[in-house]
Design an enzyme around this catalytic site. Structure first.
Site, short mmCIF file in Angstrom:
data_model
loop_
_atom_site.label_atom_id
_atom_site.label_comp_id
_atom_site.label_asym_id
_atom_site.label_seq_id
_atom_site.Cartn_x
_atom_site.Cartn_y
_atom_site.Cartn_z
N PHE A 19 0.82 -1.23 0.00
CA PHE A 19 0.00 0.00 0.00
C PHE A 19 0.84 1.27 0.00
O PHE A 19 0.43 2.31 0.46
CB PHE A 19 -1.01 0.01 1.17
CG PHE A 19 -2.23 -0.79 0.85
CD1 PHE A 19 -2.14 -2.17 0.72
CD2 PHE A 19 -3.45 -0.20 0.64
CE1 PHE A 19 -3.24 -2.93 0.38
CE2 PHE A 19 -4.56 -0.94 0.30
CZ PHE A 19 -4.46 -2.31 0.18
N CYS A 47 -15.08 1.01 -0.60
CA CYS A 47 -14.86 1.05 0.85
C CYS A 47 -14.09 2.26 1.38
O CYS A 47 -14.57 2.93 2.29
CB CYS A 47 -14.14 -0.24 1.29
SG CYS A 47 -15.20 -1.68 1.07
N1 LIG Z 1 -16.72 -5.00 -1.33
C1 LIG Z 1 -15.72 -5.15 -0.49
O1 LIG Z 1 -14.57 -5.36 -0.90
C2 LIG Z 1 -15.94 -5.09 0.99
C3 LIG Z 1 -14.91 -5.51 1.85
C4 LIG Z 1 -15.13 -5.45 3.23
C5 LIG Z 1 -16.33 -4.96 3.72
N2 LIG Z 1 -17.32 -4.53 2.86
C6 LIG Z 1 -18.56 -4.06 3.43
O2 LIG Z 1 -19.54 -5.09 3.31
C7 LIG Z 1 -20.83 -4.54 3.05
C8 LIG Z 1 -21.38 -5.12 1.76
O3 LIG Z 1 -20.52 -4.71 0.69
P1 LIG Z 1 -20.67 -5.28 -0.79
O4 LIG Z 1 -19.55 -4.70 -1.58
O5 LIG Z 1 -20.83 -6.75 -0.74
O6 LIG Z 1 -22.07 -4.60 -1.21
P2 LIG Z 1 -22.93 -4.87 -2.52
O7 LIG Z 1 -23.58 -3.58 -2.83
O8 LIG Z 1 -22.10 -5.56 -3.55
O9 LIG Z 1 -24.04 -5.92 -2.03
C9 LIG Z 1 -25.03 -5.61 -1.12
C10 LIG Z 1 -26.24 -6.49 -1.43
O10 LIG Z 1 -27.19 -6.35 -0.38
C11 LIG Z 1 -28.48 -6.42 -0.95
N3 LIG Z 1 -29.47 -5.90 0.00
C12 LIG Z 1 -29.69 -4.62 0.36
N4 LIG Z 1 -30.67 -4.56 1.27
C13 LIG Z 1 -31.07 -5.83 1.51
C14 LIG Z 1 -32.02 -6.43 2.39
N5 LIG Z 1 -32.76 -5.70 3.22
N6 LIG Z 1 -32.16 -7.76 2.35
C15 LIG Z 1 -31.43 -8.52 1.52
N7 LIG Z 1 -30.49 -8.02 0.69
C16 LIG Z 1 -30.31 -6.69 0.69
C17 LIG Z 1 -28.34 -5.64 -2.25
O11 LIG Z 1 -29.39 -5.96 -3.16
C18 LIG Z 1 -26.96 -6.11 -2.72
O12 LIG Z 1 -27.06 -7.24 -3.56
C19 LIG Z 1 -20.64 -3.03 3.04
O13 LIG Z 1 -20.92 -2.52 4.31
C20 LIG Z 1 -19.17 -2.86 2.73
O14 LIG Z 1 -18.64 -1.68 3.24
C21 LIG Z 1 -17.15 -4.60 1.52
#
Ligand SMILES: NC(=O)c1ccc[n+]([C@@H]2O[C@H](COP(=O)([O-])OP(=O)(O)OC[C@H]3O[C@@H](n4cnc5c(N)ncnc54)[C@H](O)[C@@H]3O)[C@@H](O)[C@H]2O)c1
Length: 470
Positions: free
Chosen positions: A276, A287
């Site tokens: 990094f 994120c």
């Molecule tokens: N993407 C990453 O690399 C990463 C890494 C670590 C942490 N996070 C954290 O994890 C969380 C999810 O991130 P992501 O990238 O997977 O998000 P994303 O947007 O790819 O997926 C979220 C999913 O949740 C669904 N959803 C929303 N409301 C819902 C409900 N009430 N019931 C069922 N499904 C529902 C959406 O339709 C979507 O498919 C976030 O808080 C993010 O900050 C993400």
């Protein structure tokens, strides 16, 4: 164990697949019916290396299915993960509406039949564990008031540290598992769930062998609040570290030092570490930006101004404009010029375009009257679908993108760009100007190949004139 994962995005799908691979019986739930239908057909809504193979094996091992119906799955589960999105709201605060709706839904499905643990895997501000607990109680009270006292559950925070592009390896061989919980029963349930990971007792998939030396994974048990803070502290530290590298690179460029050499020189100090520390266009993705903003917002709620985090955000914003300045220095006028973008995804090995530098760069170029061509090995369909307002000409290959262009910008360091024939690239361009936004090329080799090359914080050695003693 019987597990439900709510949200089938980058985190939820990977978490569900890995837990089923470890032998748990998993149901993944999403409100997006289209996503669920695709997953049921065996199609992936996201690009993530090895996820398809892993899901195939997970289906045979623990078993995994996909549904839009939360209640039946939650009712039958010992552990329910919330992995929904927490995007930034208008003031930078995390939008918790998806989390709240998931928590209400779980509460409405819970009965006195078994002890359940509800786990926040989404990145949520301090205090969200308490909010989830309150919403679960409300859900139970509304649906089964008579069973409220006999319905037992625990709430935990289990922040996710996976990186898109290597999410499966990060999930099967994590550097640590953080569990925030306030009682032993909750913690014990999750210790049991993760035992195959902490003991590394599962058979590694053939396509992702266990890295040498990985014999177990430390489990860090904390309070709910500390676990929530750990995730923000980790992400904001990494974002600040990249910002620091960019800040130093910008000074390097002015004094004639080479940022890449400088980063090697400091990165070998084990107190600093080399990861990094890459100068470039700055970070993007779903994120870092939102988590810095969310933590700034939380700090603000307590009357604290987190100046270092504000600066990290500002440095990153400015970094994306540096490409435009470099093109203007070379071409003076961008109106009517054709600029090729190599890479669109916010980083390699993902199709995620959330907060991708490419989008801001393309937008600015188009505002300035340039024509924008682009090539990305994976993210073009997503970019086209999500950003119809960006009038980008999508191309079949990197060479196709740079053909007759007045300048090219390397935006995403995909492997296939590392080995590009730079002489061919130069020969195809109207003007062989290359801005290497990720410092992946050797400046001297690029110049030899006929390119007018500039990186971020880099100097070609021939520019360095010796200081003469008068
Ligand atoms: N993407 C990453 O690399 C990463 C890494 C670590 C942490 N996070 C954290 O994890 C969380 C999810 O991130 P992501 O990238 O997977 O998000 P994303 O947007 O790819 O997926 C979220 C999913 O949740 C669904 N959803 C929303 N409301 C819902 C409900 N009430 N019931 C069922 N499904 C529902 C959406 O339709 C979507 O498919 C976030 O808080 C993010 O900050 C993400």
């Amino acid at each position: 164990m019987r597990v439900t994962v709510i949200g089938t995005g980058y985190v939820g799908t990977v978490t569900g697949a890995c837990l089923a691979y470890l032998g748990h019986r998993v149901t993944c739930v999403d409100v997006d019916a289209d996503k669920i239908a695709r997953l049921q057909r065996g199609e992936l809504p996201i690009y993530e290396p090895h996820l398809s193979e892993l899901l195939g094996e997970a289906a045979v091992r623990g078993g995994v299915d996909f549904t839009t119906e939360l209640a039946p799955a939650a009712a039958e589960s010992d552990v329910i993960f919330i992995a929904v999105g927490t995007p930034p709201g208008p003031g930078g605060e995390a939008d918790l509406s998806y989390l709240e709706s998931a928590a209400r839904g779980i509460g409405a499905a819970m009965d006195a039949g078994r002890f359940r643990v509800v786990v926040n895997k989404s990145t949520v501000p301090v205090g969200s564990g308490n909010l989830v607990e309150a919403l679960l109680r409300e859900g139970i009270r509304d649906t089964r008031p008579a069973e409220e006292k006999q319905t037992h559950f625990g709430v935990a925070s289990n922040p996710e540290f996976l990186r898109e592009g290597c999410a499966i390896a990060d999930s099967l061989y994590p550097e640590r598992i953080v569990l925030g919980a306030e009682d032993e029963r909750t913690l014990g349930t999750l210790r049991e769930l993760y035992r195959p990971l902490t003991e590394q007792s599962f058979a590694a998939p053939s396509y992702l062998p266990r890295p040498a030396g990985v014999t177990g994974v430390p489990l860090v048990a904390t309070t709910l609040t500390s676990a929530e803070m750990i995730k923000y502290a980790a992400n904001t530290f990494l974002a600040t570290k990249i910002g620091f590298a960019n800040e130093i690179a910008n000074i390097c460029e002015r004094v004639g030092a080479d940022a890449k050499e400088v980063m090697v020189g400091i990165g070998l100090d084990s107190r600093i570490g080399s990861r990094f520390l890459n100068a470039g266009l700055g970070w993007g993705g779903s994120c870092f930006g939102k988590d810095i903003q969310s933590l700034l917002h939380t700090a603000g709620e307590y009357g604290y101004q987190a100046r270092l985090l504000e600066a990290a955000l500002a440095v990153n914003r400015a970094q994306r404009q540096i490409v435009i300045q470099k093109l203007q220095e070379k071409l003076f006028i961008l109106k009517g010029r054709t600029i090729a973008l190599l890479g669109l995804a916010f980083k390699p090995d993902t199709d995620d375009l959330r907060d991708a530098p490419s989008l801001q760069i393309a937008e600015r170029l188009l505002q300035l009257g340039a024509r924008v061509k682009a090539y990305d090995p994976i993210a073009m369909p997503a970019c086209r679908a999500q950003n119809p307002e960006l009038k980008i000409q999508y191309c079949e290959s990197a060479f196709d993108a740079v053909r007759d262009a007045d300048g090219a910008v390397l935006v995403t360091e995909w492997d296939e760009f590392r080995t590009l024939d730079l002489a061919k690239l130069a020969s195809l361009m109207q003007q062989p100007i290359l801005v290497d936004g990720r410092n992946i090329y050797d400046p001297e080799a690029a110049v030899r190949a006929g390119l007018d090359y500039s990186g971020i914080g880099r100097s070609t050695r021939q520019r360095v004139a010796p200081v003469r003693v008068p």
